[in-house]
Design a protein around this motif. Structure first.
Motif, PDB file in Angstrom:
ATOM      1  N   THR A 123     -66.355  54.103   5.115  1.00 42.02           N
ATOM      2  CA  THR A 123     -65.488  55.208   4.693  1.00 42.02           C
ATOM      3  C   THR A 123     -65.113  56.119   5.862  1.00 42.02           C
ATOM      4  OG1 THR A 123     -67.436  56.530   4.114  1.00 42.02           O
ATOM      5  CG2 THR A 123     -66.442  55.206   2.365  1.00 42.02           C
ATOM      6  N   GLN A 124     -65.329  55.645   7.079  1.00 43.01           N
ATOM      7  CA  GLN A 124     -65.035  56.445   8.272  1.00 43.01           C
ATOM      8  C   GLN A 124     -64.038  55.700   9.164  1.00 43.01           C
ATOM      9  OE1 GLN A 124     -66.265  59.517   8.373  1.00 43.01           O
ATOM     10  NE2 GLN A 124     -67.456  59.131   6.520  1.00 43.01           N
ATOM     11  N   PRO A 125     -62.762  55.661   8.777  1.00 47.06           N
ATOM     12  CA  PRO A 125     -61.775  54.851   9.494  1.00 47.06           C
ATOM     13  C   PRO A 125     -61.485  55.324  10.920  1.00 47.06           C
ATOM     14  CG  PRO A 125     -60.704  56.244   7.877  1.00 47.06           C
ATOM     15  CD  PRO A 125     -62.174  56.359   7.615  1.00 47.06           C
ATOM     16  N   GLN A 126     -61.953  56.523  11.272  1.00 49.37           N
ATOM     17  CA  GLN A 126     -61.726  56.996  12.642  1.00 49.37           C
ATOM     18  C   GLN A 126     -62.574  56.245  13.664  1.00 49.37           C
ATOM     19  OE1 GLN A 126     -63.391  58.527  10.279  1.00 49.37           O
ATOM     20  NE2 GLN A 126     -64.904  60.015  11.018  1.00 49.37           N
ATOM     21  N   TYR A 127     -63.548  55.463  13.164  1.00 50.82           N
ATOM     22  CA  TYR A 127     -64.416  54.695  14.062  1.00 50.82           C
ATOM     23  C   TYR A 127     -63.946  53.247  14.152  1.00 50.82           C
ATOM     24  CZ  TYR A 127     -67.972  58.392  14.175  1.00 50.82           C
ATOM     25  OH  TYR A 127     -68.638  59.567  14.369  1.00 50.82           O
ATOM     26  N   ASP A 128     -63.770  52.777  15.371  1.00 54.31           N
ATOM     27  CA  ASP A 128     -63.593  51.345  15.595  1.00 54.31           C
ATOM     28  C   ASP A 128     -64.978  50.755  15.855  1.00 54.31           C
ATOM     29  OD1 ASP A 128     -62.345  48.932  15.827  1.00 54.31           O
ATOM     30  OD2 ASP A 128     -61.657  49.245  17.887  1.00 54.31           O
ATOM     31  N   VAL A 129     -65.108  49.441  15.703  1.00 58.01           N
ATOM     32  CA  VAL A 129     -66.404  48.803  15.902  1.00 58.01           C
ATOM     33  C   VAL A 129     -66.226  47.567  16.775  1.00 58.01           C
ATOM     34  CG1 VAL A 129     -66.182  47.567  13.692  1.00 58.01           C
ATOM     35  CG2 VAL A 129     -68.435  47.798  14.771  1.00 58.01           C
ATOM     36  N   ARG A 130     -67.175  47.339  17.653  1.00 59.22           N
ATOM     37  CA  ARG A 130     -67.172  46.152  18.502  1.00 59.22           C
ATOM     38  C   ARG A 130     -68.626  45.713  18.715  1.00 59.22           C
ATOM     39  NH1 ARG A 130     -66.720  50.403  22.163  1.00 59.22           N
ATOM     40  NH2 ARG A 130     -68.261  50.372  23.850  1.00 59.22           N
ATOM     41  N   MET A 131     -68.782  44.512  19.207  1.00 63.04           N
ATOM     42  CA  MET A 131     -70.116  43.983  19.462  1.00 63.04           C
ATOM     43  C   MET A 131     -70.188  43.384  20.853  1.00 63.04           C
ATOM     44  SD  MET A 131     -71.018  42.068  15.886  1.00 63.04           S
ATOM     45  CE  MET A 131     -72.268  41.151  16.783  1.00 63.04           C
ATOM     46  N   GLU A 163     -61.725  39.651  10.353  1.00 65.73           N
ATOM     47  CA  GLU A 163     -62.425  38.514  10.943  1.00 65.73           C
ATOM     48  C   GLU A 163     -62.946  38.911  12.314  1.00 65.73           C
ATOM     49  OE1 GLU A 163     -59.921  35.207  11.972  1.00 65.73           O
ATOM     50  OE2 GLU A 163     -58.196  36.494  12.366  1.00 65.73           O
ATOM     51  N   TRP A 164     -63.870  38.094  12.846  1.00 62.80           N
ATOM     52  CA  TRP A 164     -64.351  38.364  14.199  1.00 62.80           C
ATOM     53  C   TRP A 164     -63.657  37.428  15.184  1.00 62.80           C
ATOM     54  CZ3 TRP A 164     -66.492  34.265  16.748  1.00 62.80           C
ATOM     55  CH2 TRP A 164     -67.118  33.268  15.995  1.00 62.80           C
ATOM     56  N   ILE A 165     -63.516  37.913  16.412  1.00 64.33           N
ATOM     57  CA  ILE A 165     -62.950  37.100  17.481  1.00 64.33           C
ATOM     58  C   ILE A 165     -63.820  37.266  18.714  1.00 64.33           C
ATOM     59  CG2 ILE A 165     -60.555  37.051  16.692  1.00 64.33           C
ATOM     60  CD1 ILE A 165     -59.976  39.377  18.572  1.00 64.33           C
ATOM     61  N   LEU A 175     -62.840  42.212  14.482  1.00 64.54           N
ATOM     62  CA  LEU A 175     -64.080  42.638  15.121  1.00 64.54           C
ATOM     63  C   LEU A 175     -64.268  41.831  16.401  1.00 64.54           C
ATOM     64  CD1 LEU A 175     -66.854  44.039  15.262  1.00 64.54           C
ATOM     65  CD2 LEU A 175     -67.721  42.267  13.715  1.00 64.54           C
ATOM     66  N   VAL A 176     -64.243  42.508  17.519  1.00 64.63           N
ATOM     67  CA  VAL A 176     -64.376  41.844  18.817  1.00 64.63           C
ATOM     68  C   VAL A 176     -65.853  41.641  19.157  1.00 64.63           C
ATOM     69  CG1 VAL A 176     -64.056  42.131  21.303  1.00 64.63           C
ATOM     70  CG2 VAL A 176     -62.185  42.638  19.735  1.00 64.63           C
ATOM     71  N   ILE A 177     -66.191  40.419  19.530  1.00 67.89           N
ATOM     72  CA  ILE A 177     -67.523  40.108  20.056  1.00 67.89           C
ATOM     73  C   ILE A 177     -67.368  39.737  21.522  1.00 67.89           C
ATOM     74  CG2 ILE A 177     -69.583  38.687  19.866  1.00 67.89           C
ATOM     75  CD1 ILE A 177     -68.794  38.016  17.003  1.00 67.89           C
TER      76      ILE A 177
END
Length: 238
Positions: A123-131, A163-165, A175-177
């Motif tokens: 519920t926090q769309p201001q955050y991007d996520v990566r791995m 999806e992850w890439i 989602l970048v790995i």
């Protein structure tokens, strides 16, 4: 407990040492030079098999264990497209099967933290996520099975990522790995949420293979005498 070790590389040797120290008997050590031992007459003498081989041979190895009616713990990654088929066979035929992308107790707790954090960040769309994942240069699959498990958990919790890439540049709905191969590096996995205001990161760093090997032995002890399909969540009651 009598154990058959299928795959006798660095992980197999680490499992051997821990299992022996705990009083178990390793009756079979199978590598590329003695694959003929993967027959019912040999495998059938074991209470449980522990399989850490290669993506190319894992499916066949597990099927050999099923044919010998020996419960099998598998930690091989890179062949996950075959898992649904193996799970279906194990369920239908009453075989014991437990697969994990990572047997470390710490990593499995990390999985639960990752799932919960993804739920909170949905519920926090201001955050991007990566791995990011780092392993030794002999690691055969990229991204690692552990990284894929973490990524699938993030995708399940955050619908805005589809999806992850496996690359370094970011893509809005993916989602970048980032995968790095550096020696020596038993394994580091980091999930980072980034906003214009702050970052939130969770990281698991392995110091050696011992944690993975010890968890595999614990899983084998737990699986002995059982039929059905299980995971480390069952073993650790998570």
């Amino acid at each position: 407990m009598k154990i058959a070790l299928i795959g006798y590389g660095k992980m197999g040797k680490a499992i051997d040492a821990i299992a022996t120290a705990k009083g178990h008997e390793v009756i079979l050590r199978v590598d590329l030079n003695n694959k003929h031992l993967l027959e019912k007459e040999h495998l059938g003498q074991a209470d449980v098999a522990i399989e850490f081989s290669t993506p190319e041979t894992a499916y066949s190895n597990v099927m050999k264990c099923f044919e010998a009616n020996v419960p099998v713990v598998s930690g091989t990654t890179g062949w996950l497209e075959k898992l649904p088929e193996v799970n279906a066979i194990a369920t239908k035929e009453g075989k014991g099967f437990l697969h994990a992308t990572n047997f470390s107790i710490g990593v499995n707790i990390f999985f639960e933290v990752n799932k919960r954090l993804a739920e909170l960040m949905s519920t926090q769309p201001q955050y991007d996520v990566r791995m990011e994942e780092i392993h030794h240069t002999q690691k055969k699959d990229s991204p690692s099975g552990t990284a894929i498990t973490l990524a699938e958990q993030v995708l399940a919790g955050i619908p805005r990522k589809h999806e992850w890439i496996n690359q370094e540049s970011s893509v809005e709905d993916k989602l970048v790995i980032i995968s790095k191969r550096i020696d020596p590096a038993p394994g580091t996995h980091t999930v980072t949420y980034t906003s214009p205001i702050d970052d939130i990161s969770i990281t698991h760093t392995a110091h050696s293979r011992e944690g993975f090997a010890a968890g595999a032995v614990v899983a084998a002890e737990w699986l002995k005498g059982k039929s059905g399909v299980y995971s480390m969540k069952d073993v650790l009651n998570l």
